[in-house]
Enzyme design. Structure first.
Site, PDB file in Angstrom:
ATOM      1  N   PRO A  17       0.977  -1.124  -0.103  1.00 44.24           N
ATOM      2  CA  PRO A  17      -0.089   0.159   0.243  1.00 44.24           C
ATOM      3  C   PRO A  17       0.949   1.127  -0.054  1.00 44.24           C
ATOM      4  O   PRO A  17       1.951   1.120   0.627  1.00 44.24           O
ATOM      5  CB  PRO A  17      -0.688  -0.067   1.151  1.00 44.24           C
ATOM      6  CG  PRO A  17      -0.111  -0.685   2.094  1.00 44.24           C
ATOM      7  CD  PRO A  17       0.943  -1.969   1.406  1.00 44.24           C
ATOM      8  N   MET A  18       0.518   2.149  -0.742  1.00 43.37           N
ATOM      9  CA  MET A  18       1.216   3.416  -0.791  1.00 43.37           C
ATOM     10  C   MET A  18       0.504   4.702  -1.073  1.00 43.37           C
ATOM     11  O   MET A  18      -0.158   4.550  -2.192  1.00 43.37           O
ATOM     12  CB  MET A  18       2.451   3.409  -1.820  1.00 43.37           C
ATOM     13  CG  MET A  18       3.633   2.738  -1.621  1.00 43.37           C
ATOM     14  SD  MET A  18       4.905   2.475  -2.520  1.00 43.37           S
ATOM     15  CE  MET A  18       4.442   1.376  -4.068  1.00 43.37           C
ATOM     16  N   CYS A 101       2.584   3.478   9.545  1.00 45.21           N
ATOM     17  CA  CYS A 101       3.052   4.706   8.932  1.00 45.21           C
ATOM     18  C   CYS A 101       3.800   5.593   9.803  1.00 45.21           C
ATOM     19  O   CYS A 101       3.088   5.914  11.173  1.00 45.21           O
ATOM     20  CB  CYS A 101       1.592   5.407   8.507  1.00 45.21           C
ATOM     21  SG  CYS A 101       2.062   7.044   7.826  1.00 45.21           S
ATOM     22  N   LYS A 140      -0.486  -4.419   9.086  1.00 47.01           N
ATOM     23  CA  LYS A 140       0.983  -4.390   8.561  1.00 47.01           C
ATOM     24  C   LYS A 140       1.617  -3.377   9.492  1.00 47.01           C
ATOM     25  O   LYS A 140       1.096  -2.210  10.040  1.00 47.01           O
ATOM     26  CB  LYS A 140       0.849  -3.678   6.997  1.00 47.01           C
ATOM     27  CG  LYS A 140       2.085  -3.312   6.763  1.00 47.01           C
ATOM     28  CD  LYS A 140       1.863  -2.589   4.986  1.00 47.01           C
ATOM     29  CE  LYS A 140       3.111  -2.029   4.355  1.00 47.01           C
ATOM     30  NZ  LYS A 140       3.788  -0.975   4.709  1.00 47.01           N
ATOM     31  N   ASN A 203       8.602  -7.300   3.955  1.00 46.70           N
ATOM     32  CA  ASN A 203       8.634  -6.077   3.148  1.00 46.70           C
ATOM     33  C   ASN A 203       9.882  -5.338   3.663  1.00 46.70           C
ATOM     34  O   ASN A 203      10.173  -5.047   4.919  1.00 46.70           O
ATOM     35  CB  ASN A 203       7.240  -5.441   3.686  1.00 46.70           C
ATOM     36  CG  ASN A 203       7.394  -3.931   2.935  1.00 46.70           C
ATOM     37  OD1 ASN A 203       6.969  -2.775   3.701  1.00 46.70           O
ATOM     38  ND2 ASN A 203       7.527  -3.624   1.733  1.00 46.70           N
ATOM     39  N   ASP A 205      12.937  -2.850   1.114  1.00 45.97           N
ATOM     40  CA  ASP A 205      13.826  -2.792   0.225  1.00 45.97           C
ATOM     41  C   ASP A 205      14.021  -4.022  -0.768  1.00 45.97           C
ATOM     42  O   ASP A 205      15.245  -4.307  -1.362  1.00 45.97           O
ATOM     43  CB  ASP A 205      15.285  -2.728   0.867  1.00 45.97           C
ATOM     44  CG  ASP A 205      15.407  -1.335   1.796  1.00 45.97           C
ATOM     45  OD1 ASP A 205      14.545  -0.595   1.711  1.00 45.97           O
ATOM     46  OD2 ASP A 205      16.365  -1.622   2.856  1.00 45.97           O
ATOM     47  N   GLY A 227       7.225  -2.186  -2.558  1.00 44.52           N
ATOM     48  CA  GLY A 227       6.713  -0.942  -2.392  1.00 44.52           C
ATOM     49  C   GLY A 227       7.282  -0.041  -3.473  1.00 44.52           C
ATOM     50  O   GLY A 227       7.222  -0.265  -4.850  1.00 44.52           O
ATOM     51  N   ARG A 228       8.525   0.800  -2.976  1.00 49.20           N
ATOM     52  CA  ARG A 228       9.107   1.697  -3.863  1.00 49.20           C
ATOM     53  C   ARG A 228       9.796   0.937  -5.207  1.00 49.20           C
ATOM     54  O   ARG A 228       9.716   1.782  -6.444  1.00 49.20           O
ATOM     55  CB  ARG A 228      10.370   2.375  -3.111  1.00 49.20           C
ATOM     56  CG  ARG A 228       9.507   3.260  -2.221  1.00 49.20           C
ATOM     57  CD  ARG A 228      10.802   3.743  -0.880  1.00 49.20           C
ATOM     58  NE  ARG A 228      10.859   2.723  -0.211  1.00 49.20           N
ATOM     59  CZ  ARG A 228      12.200   2.626   0.616  1.00 49.20           C
ATOM     60  NH1 ARG A 228      12.599   3.599   0.884  1.00 49.20           N
ATOM     61  NH2 ARG A 228      12.456   1.633   1.440  1.00 49.20           N
TER      62      ARG A 228
HETATM   63  C1  LIG Z   1       5.090   7.051  -1.066  1.00 45.79           C
HETATM   64  C2  LIG Z   1       4.920   6.021  -0.071  1.00 45.79           C
HETATM   65  C3  LIG Z   1       3.615   5.822   0.461  1.00 45.79           C
HETATM   66  C4  LIG Z   1       3.444   4.943   1.262  1.00 45.79           C
HETATM   67  N1  LIG Z   1       2.043   4.617   1.821  1.00 45.79           N
HETATM   68  C5  LIG Z   1       1.590   3.665   2.755  1.00 45.79           C
HETATM   69  C6  LIG Z   1       0.435   3.726   3.204  1.00 45.79           C
HETATM   70  O1  LIG Z   1      -0.422   4.205   2.651  1.00 45.79           O
HETATM   71  N2  LIG Z   1       0.312   2.469   3.864  1.00 45.79           N
HETATM   72  C7  LIG Z   1       1.259   1.700   4.317  1.00 45.79           C
HETATM   73  O2  LIG Z   1       1.089   0.738   5.216  1.00 45.79           O
HETATM   74  N3  LIG Z   1       2.534   1.782   4.154  1.00 45.79           N
HETATM   75  C8  LIG Z   1       2.783   2.832   3.416  1.00 45.79           C
HETATM   76  N4  LIG Z   1       4.321   3.018   2.795  1.00 45.79           N
HETATM   77  C9  LIG Z   1       5.144   2.079   3.049  1.00 45.79           C
HETATM   78  C10 LIG Z   1       5.373   0.893   2.082  1.00 45.79           C
HETATM   79  O3  LIG Z   1       4.056   0.468   1.875  1.00 45.79           O
HETATM   80  C11 LIG Z   1       6.318   0.056   2.546  1.00 45.79           C
HETATM   81  O4  LIG Z   1       6.191  -0.520   3.787  1.00 45.79           O
HETATM   82  C12 LIG Z   1       7.651   0.696   2.659  1.00 45.79           C
HETATM   83  O5  LIG Z   1       7.981   1.618   1.472  1.00 45.79           O
HETATM   84  C13 LIG Z   1       8.830  -0.282   2.613  1.00 45.79           C
HETATM   85  O6  LIG Z   1       8.908  -1.203   1.262  1.00 45.79           O
HETATM   86  P1  LIG Z   1       9.699  -0.737   0.430  1.00 45.79           P
HETATM   87  O7  LIG Z   1      11.207  -0.667   0.548  1.00 45.79           O
HETATM   88  O8  LIG Z   1       9.472  -2.055  -0.816  1.00 45.79           O
HETATM   89  O9  LIG Z   1       9.305   0.520  -0.384  1.00 45.79           O
HETATM   90  C14 LIG Z   1       4.332   4.110   1.704  1.00 45.79           C
HETATM   91  C15 LIG Z   1       5.644   4.341   1.153  1.00 45.79           C
HETATM   92  C16 LIG Z   1       5.869   5.120   0.363  1.00 45.79           C
HETATM   93  C17 LIG Z   1       7.303   5.162  -0.225  1.00 45.79           C
END
Ligand SMILES: Cc1cc2nc3c(=O)[nH]c(=O)nc-3n(C[C@H](O)[C@H](O)[C@H](O)COP(=O)(O)O)c2cc1C
Length: 327
Positions: A17-18, A101, A140, A203, A205, A227-228
């Site tokens: 979720p992002m 968050c 989460k 989850n 990186d 995510g990213r």
């Molecule tokens: C722009 C952005 C928005 C995010 N919004 C949410 C969100 O709405 N809910 C959530 O549980 N995590 C949110 N996250 C966290 C991601 O879901 C994830 O846990 C985090 O980025 C680490 O994973 P990654 O390294 O694959 O990005 C957000 C991250 C980013 C970068």
């Protein structure tokens, strides 16, 4: 692996979720490339109850993206239970609670990762949300509040006792925000705790097919969430799924293949919002995409691309970029 009765296959890979990223268009795109489950942006329980229009829109899910989870956050037991019921009526396959968050406007008010400082309330909310709906509820969260309070191993058991169907863990503390490297050791410890029986989703990186496979193999998680690594790169799911099933890396496509996907994203974004807001929304993807890395003297084009205000202007710039894979 299964969450409740939802069968997600072997070694499934999820779109995280992002906020401002995982709108319906992007979720469908990631689904098309093989994401096994997708999540909405987080939805504020308070805003939902006040029926704020923009928040209600976030609840729209499409059949083609199933299984899809709606994610909620908040810090009040009754509002979270009520929001859960409103979300269930929108028809997602499962409901996810955000206790991760880190941003000030959320965690600073005690919601999201802020709940890592009030475990009794976190558990009460979880129990009440589980009771409020008949679809599976998942959580989460992060490793803990800060380096001295990495409580996830105990917390995972407590959350499991509240009746959740799966747990996603981002391998950072709240204090880390998004800095440093995600630490998967504690995610592995949760997974290997013999008292845990619900699926554990790792989850943090995961930015390539090789990293994803390594995380499954080293930590034994039931699913990996990206995510990213998917921003400006929804095709990562195709690469990852191919590598997990064959052990072979997919060869690169022509530059134009990737560019067409980004252009499609631009058009979808503009169609869904309007030209100005659609372009603003898509800039994050254009800024993050790895597609333009390694192109000589790209800086000026990049600045122009991120300043373009109309689709025509943007597409003219994109079409002028020399493809690094095309000979
Ligand atoms: C722009 C952005 C928005 C995010 N919004 C949410 C969100 O709405 N809910 C959530 O549980 N995590 C949110 N996250 C966290 C991601 O879901 C994830 O846990 C985090 O980025 C680490 O994973 P990654 O390294 O694959 O990005 C957000 C991250 C980013 C970068």
């Amino acid at each position: 692996m299964k969450i409740g009765t939802i069968d997600l296959g072997e070694r499934p890979v999820f779109l995280a979720p992002m906020e401002d990223v995982t709108d319906i268009a992007f979720r469908l795109m990631c689904k098309r490339f093989g994401a096994d489950m997708v999540y909405t942006e987080f939805v504020s329980s308070d805003a939902l109850i006040r029926s704020v229009n923009k928040t209600q829109q976030k609840l729209t899910v499409a059949d083609e993206e199933r299984p899809v989870a709606i994610q909620i956050y908040g810090k009040d037991v009754a509002s979270m239970a009520e929001a859960a019921r409103i979300c269930e009526a929108a028809g997602p396959d499962l409901l996810d609670i955000n206790f991760g968050c880190p941003v000030k406007k959320v965690a600073g008010k005690g919601a999201g990762a802020g709940m890592l400082r009030n475990i009794p309330l976190m558990l009460e909310i979880t129990r009440e949300v589980v009771k409020a709906v008949s679809i599976p509820v998942t959580v989460k969260t992060r490793l803990g509040w800060d380096a001295d309070n990495k409580i996830i191993v105990d917390l995972a058991e407590q959350l499991q006792d509240c009746g959740i169907a799966a747990l996603s863990i981002h391998g950072r503390t709240r204090a880390q925000m998004y800095t440093g490297e995600a630490d998967w050791t504690l995610i592995g410890e949760v997974k290997n705790n013999p008292r845990m029986h619900i699926p554990i989703i790792g989850n943090g990186d995961v930015t390539s097919a090789e990293i994803c496979k390594q995380r499954f193999e080293q930590y034994g998680v039931d699913a990996v969430m990206i995510g990213r690594g998917s921003i400006g790169r929804p095709w990562i799911f195709r690469e990852v799924k191919h590598y997990l099933s064959t052990g072979e890396l997919l060869p690169d496509e022509a530059f134009s293949w990737y560019l067409d996907i980004l252009k499609k994203q631009v058009l979808q974004s503009v169609e869904r919002l309007d030209e100005r807001r659609g372009i603003l929304h898509i800039r994050r993807h254009l800024a993050a995409t790895p597609l333009f890395k390694g192109i000589a003297d790209f800086k000026q084009t990049r600045v122009a691309m991120l300043r373009a205000e109309t689709v025509e202007e943007l597409f003219n710039i994109l079409d002028s970029i020399p493809g690094k894979f095309d000979i």
